[in-house]
Design a protein around this motif. Structure first.
Motif, PDB file in Angstrom:
ATOM      1  N   ALA A  76       0.863  -1.180   0.000  1.00  0.00           N
ATOM      2  CA  ALA A  76       0.000   0.000   0.000  1.00  0.00           C
ATOM      3  C   ALA A  76       0.897   1.226   0.000  1.00  0.00           C
ATOM      4  CB  ALA A  76      -0.889   0.001   1.239  1.00  0.00           C
ATOM      5  N   ILE A  77       0.472   2.251  -0.742  1.00  0.00           N
ATOM      6  CA  ILE A  77       1.241   3.492  -0.804  1.00  0.00           C
ATOM      7  C   ILE A  77       0.279   4.661  -0.813  1.00  0.00           C
ATOM      8  CG2 ILE A  77       1.460   3.461  -3.327  1.00  0.00           C
ATOM      9  CD1 ILE A  77       4.431   4.439  -2.827  1.00  0.00           C
ATOM     10  N   LEU A  88       3.466  16.758   8.896  1.00  0.00           N
ATOM     11  CA  LEU A  88       3.830  16.260   7.564  1.00  0.00           C
ATOM     12  C   LEU A  88       5.101  16.924   7.047  1.00  0.00           C
ATOM     13  CD1 LEU A  88       0.337  15.992   5.849  1.00  0.00           C
ATOM     14  CD2 LEU A  88       1.717  14.153   6.842  1.00  0.00           C
ATOM     15  N   ALA A  89       5.262  18.214   7.300  1.00  0.00           N
ATOM     16  CA  ALA A  89       6.430  18.941   6.805  1.00  0.00           C
ATOM     17  C   ALA A  89       7.730  18.446   7.449  1.00  0.00           C
ATOM     18  CB  ALA A  89       6.258  20.437   7.042  1.00  0.00           C
ATOM     19  N   LEU A  90       7.641  17.917   8.667  1.00  0.00           N
ATOM     20  CA  LEU A  90       8.841  17.449   9.350  1.00  0.00           C
ATOM     21  C   LEU A  90       8.978  15.926   9.304  1.00  0.00           C
ATOM     22  CD1 LEU A  90      11.319  18.241  11.105  1.00  0.00           C
ATOM     23  CD2 LEU A  90       9.853  17.813  13.105  1.00  0.00           C
ATOM     24  N   GLU A  91       7.903  15.212   9.658  1.00  0.00           N
ATOM     25  CA  GLU A  91       7.992  13.767   9.888  1.00  0.00           C
ATOM     26  C   GLU A  91       7.298  12.898   8.844  1.00  0.00           C
ATOM     27  OE1 GLU A  91       7.261  12.608  14.101  1.00  0.00           O
ATOM     28  OE2 GLU A  91       6.927  14.766  14.362  1.00  0.00           O
ATOM     29  N   GLY A  92       6.109  13.277   8.429  1.00  0.00           N
ATOM     30  CA  GLY A  92       5.287  12.390   7.607  1.00  0.00           C
ATOM     31  C   GLY A  92       5.609  12.405   6.131  1.00  0.00           C
ATOM     32  N   GLY A  93       5.846  13.581   5.591  1.00  0.00           N
ATOM     33  CA  GLY A  93       6.163  13.713   4.178  1.00  0.00           C
ATOM     34  C   GLY A  93       4.966  13.536   3.262  1.00  0.00           C
ATOM     35  N   HIS A  94       5.252  13.559   1.964  1.00  0.00           N
ATOM     36  CA  HIS A  94       4.217  13.406   0.936  1.00  0.00           C
ATOM     37  C   HIS A  94       3.797  11.951   0.732  1.00  0.00           C
ATOM     38  CE1 HIS A  94       5.799  17.338  -0.590  1.00  0.00           C
ATOM     39  NE2 HIS A  94       4.518  17.524  -0.879  1.00  0.00           N
ATOM     40  N   ILE A  95       4.747  11.042   0.832  1.00  0.00           N
ATOM     41  CA  ILE A  95       4.492   9.653   0.439  1.00  0.00           C
ATOM     42  C   ILE A  95       4.877   8.714   1.584  1.00  0.00           C
ATOM     43  CG2 ILE A  95       5.114   7.793  -1.173  1.00  0.00           C
ATOM     44  CD1 ILE A  95       5.665  10.008  -3.274  1.00  0.00           C
ATOM     45  N   GLY A  96       3.968   7.783   1.872  1.00  0.00           N
ATOM     46  CA  GLY A  96       4.245   6.731   2.840  1.00  0.00           C
ATOM     47  C   GLY A  96       3.878   5.393   2.222  1.00  0.00           C
ATOM     48  N   PHE A  97       4.594   4.354   2.566  1.00  0.00           N
ATOM     49  CA  PHE A  97       4.316   3.053   1.943  1.00  0.00           C
ATOM     50  C   PHE A  97       4.577   1.909   2.903  1.00  0.00           C
ATOM     51  CE2 PHE A  97       8.626   4.368   0.883  1.00  0.00           C
ATOM     52  CZ  PHE A  97       9.395   3.257   1.178  1.00  0.00           C
ATOM     53  N   ASP A  98       3.892   0.801   2.629  1.00  0.00           N
ATOM     54  CA  ASP A  98       4.074  -0.449   3.367  1.00  0.00           C
ATOM     55  C   ASP A  98       4.065  -1.596   2.367  1.00  0.00           C
ATOM     56  OD1 ASP A  98       3.793   0.568   6.132  1.00  0.00           O
ATOM     57  OD2 ASP A  98       1.723   0.959   5.544  1.00  0.00           O
ATOM     58  N   VAL A  99       5.015  -2.482   2.495  1.00  0.00           N
ATOM     59  CA  VAL A  99       5.004  -3.723   1.728  1.00  0.00           C
ATOM     60  C   VAL A  99       4.508  -4.804   2.683  1.00  0.00           C
ATOM     61  CG1 VAL A  99       6.416  -5.431   0.509  1.00  0.00           C
ATOM     62  CG2 VAL A  99       6.877  -2.977   0.218  1.00  0.00           C
ATOM     63  N   LYS A 110      10.393  -0.763  -4.059  1.00  0.00           N
ATOM     64  CA  LYS A 110      11.045   0.053  -5.091  1.00  0.00           C
ATOM     65  C   LYS A 110      10.110   0.260  -6.273  1.00  0.00           C
ATOM     66  CE  LYS A 110      14.934  -0.155  -8.288  1.00  0.00           C
ATOM     67  NZ  LYS A 110      16.080  -0.945  -8.742  1.00  0.00           N
ATOM     68  N   GLU A 111       9.478  -0.814  -6.729  1.00  0.00           N
ATOM     69  CA  GLU A 111       8.570  -0.733  -7.877  1.00  0.00           C
ATOM     70  C   GLU A 111       7.337   0.100  -7.545  1.00  0.00           C
ATOM     71  OE1 GLU A 111       7.387  -1.285 -11.801  1.00  0.00           O
ATOM     72  OE2 GLU A 111       9.316  -1.641 -10.844  1.00  0.00           O
ATOM     73  N   MET A 112       6.798  -0.076  -6.362  1.00  0.00           N
ATOM     74  CA  MET A 112       5.602   0.662  -5.957  1.00  0.00           C
ATOM     75  C   MET A 112       5.880   2.166  -5.926  1.00  0.00           C
ATOM     76  SD  MET A 112       3.166  -0.246  -2.682  1.00  0.00           S
ATOM     77  CE  MET A 112       4.538  -0.336  -1.545  1.00  0.00           C
ATOM     78  N   LEU A 113       7.010   2.553  -5.354  1.00  0.00           N
ATOM     79  CA  LEU A 113       7.349   3.974  -5.310  1.00  0.00           C
ATOM     80  C   LEU A 113       7.573   4.514  -6.726  1.00  0.00           C
ATOM     81  CD1 LEU A 113       7.875   6.558  -3.780  1.00  0.00           C
ATOM     82  CD2 LEU A 113      10.215   5.747  -3.318  1.00  0.00           C
ATOM     83  N   LYS A 114       8.243   3.753  -7.560  1.00  0.00           N
ATOM     84  CA  LYS A 114       8.468   4.168  -8.958  1.00  0.00           C
ATOM     85  C   LYS A 114       7.129   4.411  -9.666  1.00  0.00           C
ATOM     86  CE  LYS A 114      10.219   2.298 -13.302  1.00  0.00           C
ATOM     87  NZ  LYS A 114      10.793   1.104 -13.926  1.00  0.00           N
ATOM     88  N   LEU A 115       6.168   3.525  -9.443  1.00  0.00           N
ATOM     89  CA  LEU A 115       4.867   3.648 -10.103  1.00  0.00           C
ATOM     90  C   LEU A 115       4.031   4.807  -9.570  1.00  0.00           C
ATOM     91  CD1 LEU A 115       3.864  -0.133 -10.311  1.00  0.00           C
ATOM     92  CD2 LEU A 115       4.513   1.364 -12.215  1.00  0.00           C
ATOM     93  N   ALA A 128       8.877  15.461  -3.854  1.00  0.00           N
ATOM     94  CA  ALA A 128       8.163  14.829  -2.740  1.00  0.00           C
ATOM     95  C   ALA A 128       9.109  14.577  -1.583  1.00  0.00           C
ATOM     96  CB  ALA A 128       7.549  13.513  -3.192  1.00  0.00           C
ATOM     97  N   LEU A 129       8.656  14.948  -0.397  1.00  0.00           N
ATOM     98  CA  LEU A 129       9.364  14.588   0.820  1.00  0.00           C
ATOM     99  C   LEU A 129       8.922  13.178   1.211  1.00  0.00           C
ATOM    100  CD1 LEU A 129      11.119  15.217   3.320  1.00  0.00           C
ATOM    101  CD2 LEU A 129       9.043  16.184   4.377  1.00  0.00           C
ATOM    102  N   ILE A 130       9.913  12.293   1.383  1.00  0.00           N
ATOM    103  CA  ILE A 130       9.641  10.925   1.810  1.00  0.00           C
ATOM    104  C   ILE A 130      10.556  10.642   2.991  1.00  0.00           C
ATOM    105  CG2 ILE A 130       9.465   8.506   1.134  1.00  0.00           C
ATOM    106  CD1 ILE A 130       9.383   9.412  -1.775  1.00  0.00           C
ATOM    107  N   THR A 131       9.969  10.108   4.056  1.00  0.00           N
ATOM    108  CA  THR A 131      10.738   9.868   5.270  1.00  0.00           C
ATOM    109  C   THR A 131      10.741   8.388   5.629  1.00  0.00           C
ATOM    110  OG1 THR A 131       8.842  10.193   6.743  1.00  0.00           O
ATOM    111  CG2 THR A 131      10.109  12.164   6.138  1.00  0.00           C
ATOM    112  N   ALA A 132      11.720   8.022   6.430  1.00  0.00           N
ATOM    113  CA  ALA A 132      11.817   6.649   6.948  1.00  0.00           C
ATOM    114  C   ALA A 132      12.537   6.714   8.280  1.00  0.00           C
ATOM    115  CB  ALA A 132      12.594   5.761   5.974  1.00  0.00           C
TER     116      ALA A 132
END
Length: 172
Positions: A76-77, A88-99, A110-115, A128-132
């Motif tokens: 899910a992304i 969101l500006a500090l911690e969450g970012g624009h995009i979050g994902f779970d495999v 990798k493929e999900m984020l690319k798509l 896009a800001l993406i955090t981990a």
């Protein structure tokens, strides 16, 4: 393999996705539990969230996509349409994902984020800001393998662990 919006015909696949988390990553299963209680209401909630309808305080419009293959949900992304709040500006970012736990380590993140990057671009997001979590090497590699430029590590107010922040260009 494709990214799709969650729909009522994926209820059984979603149940399997959720139980994969319950059995192998219970710490994160709660994010999906609501979908097992009333799936049609959950799907409607995600659709409303995309349109900015009935958002809880502090939430922003967000598009939810699901990576599927052979009627199996692999991940899910989420793409938040903007990050105009402190969290969101500090911690969450624009995009979050779970495999899904049983499918990790196979390149699906990798493929999900690319798509999803072209979909973020369609929403007007150019960078896009993406955090981990700083110690989540797998997620950091997913971001880096999609052109993520490391900015810094921050200590957030919501998440207790240090967070690595990356910027990814969405003009695909």
């Amino acid at each position: 393999m494709e990214l799709v919006l969650l729909s009522s015909d994926l209820e059984a696949a979603f149940a399997d996705f959720y139980h994969d988390f319950v059995n192998h990553d219970p710490e994160n299963a709660g994010f999906y539990q609501q979908g097992t209680e009333n799936f049609s209401a959950y799907v409607q909630q995600l659709r409303d969230e995309e349109k900015g309808i009935n958002l809880p305080k502090g939430y922003v419009p967000c598009s939810h996509f699901w990576l599927i293959e052979n009627a199996v949900i692999l991940g899910a992304i989420r793409v938040r349409h903007h990050i105009e709040n402190d969290f969101l500006a500090l911690e969450g970012g624009h995009i979050g994902f779970d495999v899904a736990p049983s499918y990790r380590g196979r390149g699906y993140g990798k493929e999900m984020l690319k798509l999803v990057l072209p979909k973020a671009s369609e929403l007007g997001i150019r960078n896009a800001l993406i955090t981990a979590d700083e110690d989540n090497i797998a997620s950091r590699k997913v971001i880096e393998n999609n052109g993520g430029i490391f900015e810094n590590v921050v200590k957030g107010k919501v998440f207790p662990e240090p967070i690595a922040r990356y910027w990814v260009t969405c003009d695909c």
